[in-house]
Design a protein around this motif. Structure first.
Motif, PDB file in Angstrom:
ATOM      1  N   ASN A 237     -18.959  -6.666   0.369  1.00 31.59           N
ATOM      2  CA  ASN A 237     -17.543  -6.823   0.030  1.00 31.59           C
ATOM      3  C   ASN A 237     -17.237  -8.272  -0.367  1.00 31.59           C
ATOM      4  OD1 ASN A 237     -14.984  -5.602  -0.355  1.00 31.59           O
ATOM      5  ND2 ASN A 237     -14.256  -6.575   1.517  1.00 31.59           N
TER       6      ASN A 237
ATOM      7  N   GLY B 211      -0.716  -3.453 -10.438  1.00 30.32           N
ATOM      8  CA  GLY B 211      -0.612  -3.906  -9.056  1.00 30.32           C
ATOM      9  C   GLY B 211       0.814  -4.205  -8.673  1.00 30.32           C
TER      10      GLY B 211
ATOM     11  N   HIS C 141     -10.694  -4.283 -10.822  1.00 28.22           N
ATOM     12  CA  HIS C 141     -10.291  -5.338 -11.758  1.00 28.22           C
ATOM     13  C   HIS C 141     -11.375  -6.401 -11.860  1.00 28.22           C
ATOM     14  CE1 HIS C 141      -5.716  -4.477 -11.140  1.00 28.22           C
ATOM     15  NE2 HIS C 141      -6.272  -3.646 -12.002  1.00 28.22           N
ATOM     16  N   TYR C 142     -11.979  -6.769 -10.727  1.00 31.16           N
ATOM     17  CA  TYR C 142     -13.040  -7.779 -10.745  1.00 31.16           C
ATOM     18  C   TYR C 142     -14.218  -7.281 -11.588  1.00 31.16           C
ATOM     19  CZ  TYR C 142     -10.468  -9.454  -6.609  1.00 31.16           C
ATOM     20  OH  TYR C 142      -9.499  -9.881  -5.736  1.00 31.16           O
TER      21      TYR C 142
ATOM     22  N   ILE D 122     -13.958 -10.695  -0.288  1.00 32.21           N
ATOM     23  CA  ILE D 122     -12.843 -10.132  -1.053  1.00 32.21           C
ATOM     24  C   ILE D 122     -11.607  -9.913  -0.180  1.00 32.21           C
ATOM     25  CG2 ILE D 122     -12.080  -8.047  -2.290  1.00 32.21           C
ATOM     26  CD1 ILE D 122     -14.885  -7.966  -3.569  1.00 32.21           C
ATOM     27  N   ASP D 123     -11.800  -9.536   1.076  1.00 36.20           N
ATOM     28  CA  ASP D 123     -10.655  -9.294   1.965  1.00 36.20           C
ATOM     29  C   ASP D 123      -9.882 -10.570   2.294  1.00 36.20           C
ATOM     30  OD1 ASP D 123     -11.152  -6.567   2.057  1.00 36.20           O
ATOM     31  OD2 ASP D 123     -12.421  -6.731   3.843  1.00 36.20           O
TER      32      ASP D 123
ATOM     33  N   ASP E  57       0.831  -1.209   0.000  1.00 36.15           N
ATOM     34  CA  ASP E  57       0.000   0.000   0.000  1.00 36.15           C
ATOM     35  C   ASP E  57       0.862   1.254   0.000  1.00 36.15           C
ATOM     36  OD1 ASP E  57      -2.287  -1.571   0.065  1.00 36.15           O
ATOM     37  OD2 ASP E  57      -2.536  -1.399   2.238  1.00 36.15           O
TER      38      ASP E  57
ATOM     39  N   GLU F  10     -20.566  -4.574  -3.421  1.00 38.30           N
ATOM     40  CA  GLU F  10     -19.895  -3.532  -2.644  1.00 38.30           C
ATOM     41  C   GLU F  10     -20.394  -3.530  -1.205  1.00 38.30           C
ATOM     42  OE1 GLU F  10     -17.451  -1.395  -3.609  1.00 38.30           O
ATOM     43  OE2 GLU F  10     -17.387  -2.196  -5.647  1.00 38.30           O
TER      44      GLU F  10
ATOM     45  N   THR G 277       2.495   1.577  -3.427  1.00 34.01           N
ATOM     46  CA  THR G 277       1.498   1.995  -4.413  1.00 34.01           C
ATOM     47  C   THR G 277       1.295   3.501  -4.365  1.00 34.01           C
ATOM     48  OG1 THR G 277       0.360  -0.133  -4.373  1.00 34.01           O
ATOM     49  CG2 THR G 277      -0.909   1.763  -5.145  1.00 34.01           C
TER      50      THR G 277
ATOM     51  N   PHE H  86      -6.007  -7.326  -8.774  1.00 33.87           N
ATOM     52  CA  PHE H  86      -5.584  -6.841  -7.467  1.00 33.87           C
ATOM     53  C   PHE H  86      -6.685  -6.166  -6.648  1.00 33.87           C
ATOM     54  CE2 PHE H  86      -1.588  -7.240  -9.736  1.00 33.87           C
ATOM     55  CZ  PHE H  86      -0.761  -7.794  -8.771  1.00 33.87           C
ATOM     56  N   HIS H  87      -7.722  -5.667  -7.299  1.00 36.51           N
ATOM     57  CA  HIS H  87      -8.736  -4.930  -6.533  1.00 36.51           C
ATOM     58  C   HIS H  87     -10.111  -5.036  -7.183  1.00 36.51           C
ATOM     59  CE1 HIS H  87      -8.205  -1.774  -9.522  1.00 36.51           C
ATOM     60  NE2 HIS H  87      -6.920  -1.793  -9.282  1.00 36.51           N
ATOM     61  N   LYS H  88     -11.120  -4.525  -6.500  1.00 42.32           N
ATOM     62  CA  LYS H  88     -12.506  -4.631  -6.963  1.00 42.32           C
ATOM     63  C   LYS H  88     -12.699  -4.084  -8.371  1.00 42.32           C
ATOM     64  CE  LYS H  88     -14.293  -3.990  -2.398  1.00 42.32           C
ATOM     65  NZ  LYS H  88     -15.044  -3.105  -1.524  1.00 42.32           N
TER      66      LYS H  88
END
Length: 153
Positions: free
Chosen positions: A126, A25, A91-92, A141-142, A6, A123, A9, A87-89
């Protein structure tokens, strides 16, 4: 304390964007002197070796000053490839309906590895719905460790 990826990034994303690339990512594999920091970049036209080299030089200069990781590590700058990591929502959402292989941080009903297509993203909860041979499964997702697209030839 924020995860290493993080912090990195936040440090490099604006630089990579200014260079005309998307930061897909980051993966950091801590292993003493053999640690690896992988930075995945992309553009609409794809990424070649010269692009990776240019970004690598720029990031090396930044890391020499900022030192976001203590100790030795190898920096790898790469395209995400055909079986790109997600790597993250965002992208999904971008790859809704695509086949993925997914690994969870810990087992869900005795299973850590899943395969299927991305059905939907919630959302509110999650969660991601993964539709496989045995039907849909809802995953937090976490708790996802790693996700990659799967390309069937």
């Amino acid at each position: 304390m924020a995860r290493v990826t993080d912090k990195i990034t936040h440090l490099i994303e604006p630089v990579i964007k200014d260079m005309g690339y998307e930061l897909v990512g980051i993966e950091y594999v801590a292993s003493g002197k053999h640690s690896i920091l992988r930075v995945f970049i992309d553009t609409d036209k794809g990424v070649g070796v010269n692009d990776c080299e240019k970004v690598s030089r720029q990031l090396s200069s930044i890391f020499d000053v900022e030192e976001p990781i203590s100790g030795q590590y190898a920096l790898e700058v790469s395209s995400p490839g055909i079986e790109r990591p997600l790597f993250h929502k965002g992208h999904y959402q971008r790859f809704l309906g695509a086949d993925v292989k997914l690994r969870m941080v810990r087992p869900i009903d005795g299973q850590r590895n899943f395969f299927g297509s991305i059905g939907r993203i919630s959302e509110v909860d999650n969660t991601i719905e993964l539709v496989g041979e045995l039907g849909p499964v809802i995953l937090d997702i976490d708790l996802i460790e790693k996700v990659n697209l799967v390309v069937d030839f």
